[in-house]
Write a protein that holds these residues in place. Structure first.
Motif, PDB file in Angstrom:
ATOM      1  N   LEU A  20     -18.123  36.747  10.345  1.00 44.42           N
ATOM      2  CA  LEU A  20     -17.639  36.278  11.647  1.00 44.42           C
ATOM      3  C   LEU A  20     -16.406  35.382  11.512  1.00 44.42           C
ATOM      4  O   LEU A  20     -16.010  34.730  12.480  1.00 44.42           O
ATOM      5  CB  LEU A  20     -18.748  35.503  12.373  1.00 44.42           C
ATOM      6  CG  LEU A  20     -19.969  36.304  12.797  1.00 44.42           C
ATOM      7  CD1 LEU A  20     -20.995  35.399  13.457  1.00 44.42           C
ATOM      8  CD2 LEU A  20     -19.583  37.434  13.752  1.00 44.42           C
ATOM      9  N   ARG A  21     -15.806  35.366  10.338  1.00 42.24           N
ATOM     10  CA  ARG A  21     -14.631  34.513  10.121  1.00 42.24           C
ATOM     11  C   ARG A  21     -13.532  34.765  11.146  1.00 42.24           C
ATOM     12  O   ARG A  21     -12.968  33.804  11.690  1.00 42.24           O
ATOM     13  CB  ARG A  21     -14.096  34.728   8.711  1.00 42.24           C
ATOM     14  CG  ARG A  21     -12.809  33.959   8.422  1.00 42.24           C
ATOM     15  CD  ARG A  21     -12.306  34.232   7.010  1.00 42.24           C
ATOM     16  NE  ARG A  21     -10.950  33.721   6.835  1.00 42.24           N
ATOM     17  CZ  ARG A  21      -9.846  34.374   7.148  1.00 42.24           C
ATOM     18  NH1 ARG A  21      -9.943  35.593   7.689  1.00 42.24           N
ATOM     19  NH2 ARG A  21      -8.664  33.854   6.955  1.00 42.24           N
ATOM     20  N   PRO A  22     -13.173  36.016  11.465  1.00 47.10           N
ATOM     21  CA  PRO A  22     -12.136  36.217  12.495  1.00 47.10           C
ATOM     22  C   PRO A  22     -12.527  35.633  13.845  1.00 47.10           C
ATOM     23  O   PRO A  22     -11.675  35.081  14.558  1.00 47.10           O
ATOM     24  CB  PRO A  22     -11.999  37.747  12.568  1.00 47.10           C
ATOM     25  CG  PRO A  22     -12.473  38.235  11.248  1.00 47.10           C
ATOM     26  CD  PRO A  22     -13.568  37.302  10.850  1.00 47.10           C
ATOM     27  N   ALA A  23     -13.818  35.729  14.201  1.00 51.01           N
ATOM     28  CA  ALA A  23     -14.268  35.173  15.475  1.00 51.01           C
ATOM     29  C   ALA A  23     -14.193  33.650  15.448  1.00 51.01           C
ATOM     30  O   ALA A  23     -13.792  33.021  16.442  1.00 51.01           O
ATOM     31  CB  ALA A  23     -15.697  35.620  15.774  1.00 51.01           C
ATOM     32  N   PHE A  24     -14.567  33.035  14.341  1.00 45.44           N
ATOM     33  CA  PHE A  24     -14.457  31.583  14.209  1.00 45.44           C
ATOM     34  C   PHE A  24     -13.004  31.138  14.333  1.00 45.44           C
ATOM     35  O   PHE A  24     -12.695  30.159  15.021  1.00 45.44           O
ATOM     36  CB  PHE A  24     -15.020  31.116  12.864  1.00 45.44           C
ATOM     37  CG  PHE A  24     -16.503  30.903  12.847  1.00 45.44           C
ATOM     38  CD1 PHE A  24     -17.067  29.795  13.469  1.00 45.44           C
ATOM     39  CD2 PHE A  24     -17.342  31.803  12.221  1.00 45.44           C
ATOM     40  CE1 PHE A  24     -18.443  29.590  13.458  1.00 45.44           C
ATOM     41  CE2 PHE A  24     -18.708  31.609  12.203  1.00 45.44           C
ATOM     42  CZ  PHE A  24     -19.266  30.505  12.818  1.00 45.44           C
ATOM     43  N   LEU A  25     -12.108  31.864  13.668  1.00 47.60           N
ATOM     44  CA  LEU A  25     -10.696  31.501  13.698  1.00 47.60           C
ATOM     45  C   LEU A  25     -10.124  31.648  15.102  1.00 47.60           C
ATOM     46  O   LEU A  25      -9.386  30.771  15.590  1.00 47.60           O
ATOM     47  CB  LEU A  25      -9.921  32.371  12.709  1.00 47.60           C
ATOM     48  CG  LEU A  25      -8.467  31.996  12.455  1.00 47.60           C
ATOM     49  CD1 LEU A  25      -8.347  30.559  11.981  1.00 47.60           C
ATOM     50  CD2 LEU A  25      -7.844  32.950  11.436  1.00 47.60           C
ATOM     51  N   SER A  26     -10.473  32.741  15.783  1.00 49.12           N
ATOM     52  CA  SER A  26      -9.988  32.953  17.148  1.00 49.12           C
ATOM     53  C   SER A  26     -10.520  31.879  18.085  1.00 49.12           C
ATOM     54  O   SER A  26      -9.791  31.362  18.938  1.00 49.12           O
ATOM     55  CB  SER A  26     -10.406  34.337  17.645  1.00 49.12           C
ATOM     56  OG  SER A  26      -9.841  35.357  16.851  1.00 49.12           O
ATOM     57  N   THR A  68       2.349  20.787  18.216  1.00 48.21           N
ATOM     58  CA  THR A  68       0.958  20.826  17.759  1.00 48.21           C
ATOM     59  C   THR A  68       0.360  22.214  17.965  1.00 48.21           C
ATOM     60  O   THR A  68      -0.322  22.754  17.075  1.00 48.21           O
ATOM     61  CB  THR A  68       0.118  19.784  18.520  1.00 48.21           C
ATOM     62  OG1 THR A  68       0.711  18.493  18.376  1.00 48.21           O
ATOM     63  CG2 THR A  68      -1.308  19.751  17.977  1.00 48.21           C
ATOM     64  N   ILE A  69       0.624  22.812  19.118  1.00 48.92           N
ATOM     65  CA  ILE A  69       0.137  24.166  19.384  1.00 48.92           C
ATOM     66  C   ILE A  69       0.770  25.165  18.423  1.00 48.92           C
ATOM     67  O   ILE A  69       0.101  26.068  17.896  1.00 48.92           O
ATOM     68  CB  ILE A  69       0.414  24.561  20.844  1.00 48.92           C
ATOM     69  CG1 ILE A  69      -0.424  23.687  21.791  1.00 48.92           C
ATOM     70  CG2 ILE A  69       0.114  26.038  21.081  1.00 48.92           C
ATOM     71  CD1 ILE A  69      -0.132  23.918  23.249  1.00 48.92           C
ATOM     72  N   VAL A  70       2.073  25.014  18.174  1.00 48.01           N
ATOM     73  CA  VAL A  70       2.758  25.909  17.230  1.00 48.01           C
ATOM     74  C   VAL A  70       2.159  25.772  15.837  1.00 48.01           C
ATOM     75  O   VAL A  70       1.965  26.768  15.126  1.00 48.01           O
ATOM     76  CB  VAL A  70       4.270  25.589  17.209  1.00 48.01           C
ATOM     77  CG1 VAL A  70       4.963  26.324  16.066  1.00 48.01           C
ATOM     78  CG2 VAL A  70       4.904  25.982  18.528  1.00 48.01           C
ATOM     79  N   PRO A  78      -0.104  29.525  11.554  1.00 49.26           N
ATOM     80  CA  PRO A  78      -1.001  29.967  10.476  1.00 49.26           C
ATOM     81  C   PRO A  78      -1.953  31.064  10.920  1.00 49.26           C
ATOM     82  O   PRO A  78      -2.275  31.974  10.134  1.00 49.26           O
ATOM     83  CB  PRO A  78      -1.771  28.682  10.106  1.00 49.26           C
ATOM     84  CG  PRO A  78      -0.902  27.574  10.568  1.00 49.26           C
ATOM     85  CD  PRO A  78      -0.228  28.077  11.797  1.00 49.26           C
ATOM     86  N   TYR A  79      -2.412  31.000  12.169  1.00 48.17           N
ATOM     87  CA  TYR A  79      -3.308  32.036  12.680  1.00 48.17           C
ATOM     88  C   TYR A  79      -2.602  33.392  12.720  1.00 48.17           C
ATOM     89  O   TYR A  79      -3.146  34.408  12.260  1.00 48.17           O
ATOM     90  CB  TYR A  79      -3.796  31.646  14.071  1.00 48.17           C
ATOM     91  CG  TYR A  79      -4.537  32.747  14.790  1.00 48.17           C
ATOM     92  CD1 TYR A  79      -5.831  33.100  14.416  1.00 48.17           C
ATOM     93  CD2 TYR A  79      -3.946  33.434  15.848  1.00 48.17           C
ATOM     94  CE1 TYR A  79      -6.511  34.105  15.077  1.00 48.17           C
ATOM     95  CE2 TYR A  79      -4.620  34.443  16.516  1.00 48.17           C
ATOM     96  CZ  TYR A  79      -5.907  34.773  16.121  1.00 48.17           C
ATOM     97  OH  TYR A  79      -6.571  35.778  16.774  1.00 48.17           O
ATOM     98  N   LEU A  80      -1.395  33.434  13.269  1.00 41.55           N
ATOM     99  CA  LEU A  80      -0.647  34.689  13.338  1.00 41.55           C
ATOM    100  C   LEU A  80      -0.308  35.201  11.941  1.00 41.55           C
ATOM    101  O   LEU A  80      -0.375  36.407  11.692  1.00 41.55           O
ATOM    102  CB  LEU A  80       0.632  34.485  14.158  1.00 41.55           C
ATOM    103  CG  LEU A  80       0.429  34.162  15.649  1.00 41.55           C
ATOM    104  CD1 LEU A  80       1.763  33.864  16.315  1.00 41.55           C
ATOM    105  CD2 LEU A  80      -0.280  35.308  16.355  1.00 41.55           C
TER     106      LEU A  80
END
Length: 298
Positions: A217-223, A281-283, A288-290
């Motif tokens: 579930l790592r992608p779900a946690f990250l999202s 902060t949002i960037v 890193p997510y993108l």
């Protein structure tokens, strides 16, 4: 007379250009009213703007003033407390609800929309409803006193030390169902054959979740982390509707700080610099997510 080849070529060009023509007004408006005003705010943060935009260049003076303000320090500290609790509690509750619904229980089709319903409300509605619920004069405490429980007290919304936690309560109530949906989608995407093989090897339910299910579930946690962080940073409407930033400055966050300094205190340069800090902060969260998503696809 047009030939079949010419007709086919015309239809191909039409199919290519019609979507572009339809989307171009929306794209132009987005470029102007989103990215254009973002750039304008960045520019204002380096000027001596006060009640109205000014174009006297002052460099990083507004940022220097911003980081010297105790008001800003309070807002940042409140955001850290709020964001940390909000993200952690939403993730835990969302995961537990998703695991609960993943057991193929009866009534899932009824429970799922009930859990998701709060996300359909605006933060203004949520803040107003929770303000009434938590108000000692008309809400939970008053109701308990009417029922005879005179010793019951729950005045967090009026207490400087606990007011920020009422914002956490309201935000968690609204967002946990959405996080649940993300985790539930992840759970339903796990290969059942892998789970059956682990069960045949003697794995317990705890081992299944600890070693197989939750790691996948790592992608779900990250999202969930990215979305909740974004919501926490721009939580202006919830705070204004629920506490108005008070009592005092107990629930002041950078979003309300930016509004007050721009439109109430007539310090547009400092307000713009605080908005740029929020944007950065949002960037810092999104990039890193993108990057992680693109690297996985490659």
């Amino acid at each position: 007379m047009a030939t079949p080849a010419a007709d086919a070529d015309f239809k191909t060009k039409l199919q290519t250009w019609v979507p572009k023509l339809v989307l171009s007004p929306s794209l132009a408006l987005m470029l102007v009213f989103v990215y254009g005003f973002i750039l304008f705010s960045v520019y204002l943060s380096f000027t001596d703007s006060r009640i109205l935009p000014s174009y006297g260049w002052v460099g990083f003076e507004n940022y220097d003033k911003l980081f010297r303000l105790r008001h800003w320090d309070i807002a940042v500290n409140n955001l850290i407390v709020f964001a940390a609790l909000y993200i952690i509690i939403c993730s835990v509750i969302g995961l537990m609800l998703a695991i609960f619904l993943d057991q193929k229980i009866r009534g899932e089709s009824v429970l799922r929309p009930i859990f998701l319903y709060p996300m359909a409300l605006s933060f203004i509605v949520t803040g107003t409803a929770w303000k009434w619920f938590l108000d000692p004069g008309i809400g939970l405490e008053h109701t308990m006193h009417l029922w005879g429980w005179e010793s019951f007290h729950f005045d967090w919304i009026k207490n400087r030390d606990y007011a920020i936690y009422t914002v956490v309560l309201a935000a968690v109530w609204q967002s946990s169902g959405f996080v649940m949906a993300m985790f539930l989608a992840g759970l339903r995407g796990i290969d059942n054959e892998m789970l059956k093989a682990a069960q045949m090897d003697g794995a317990t339910n705890f081992q299944l979740y600890h070693r197989i299910i939750i790691p996948q579930l790592r992608p779900a946690f990250l999202s969930a982390f990215v979305i909740l962080s974004h919501l926490a940073i721009k939580s202006y409407d919830l705070v204004v509707a629920l506490t108005g930033g008070g009592p005092g400055r107990a629930t002041e966050v950078p979003a309300t700080f930016m509004y007050s300094y721009t439109f109430t205190r007539n310090q547009m340069g400092i307000g713009a610099s605080s908005s740029v800090i929020m944007l950065m902060t949002i960037v810092a969260i999104m990039v890193p997510y993108l990057y992680s998503e693109l690297r996985e696809k490659n």
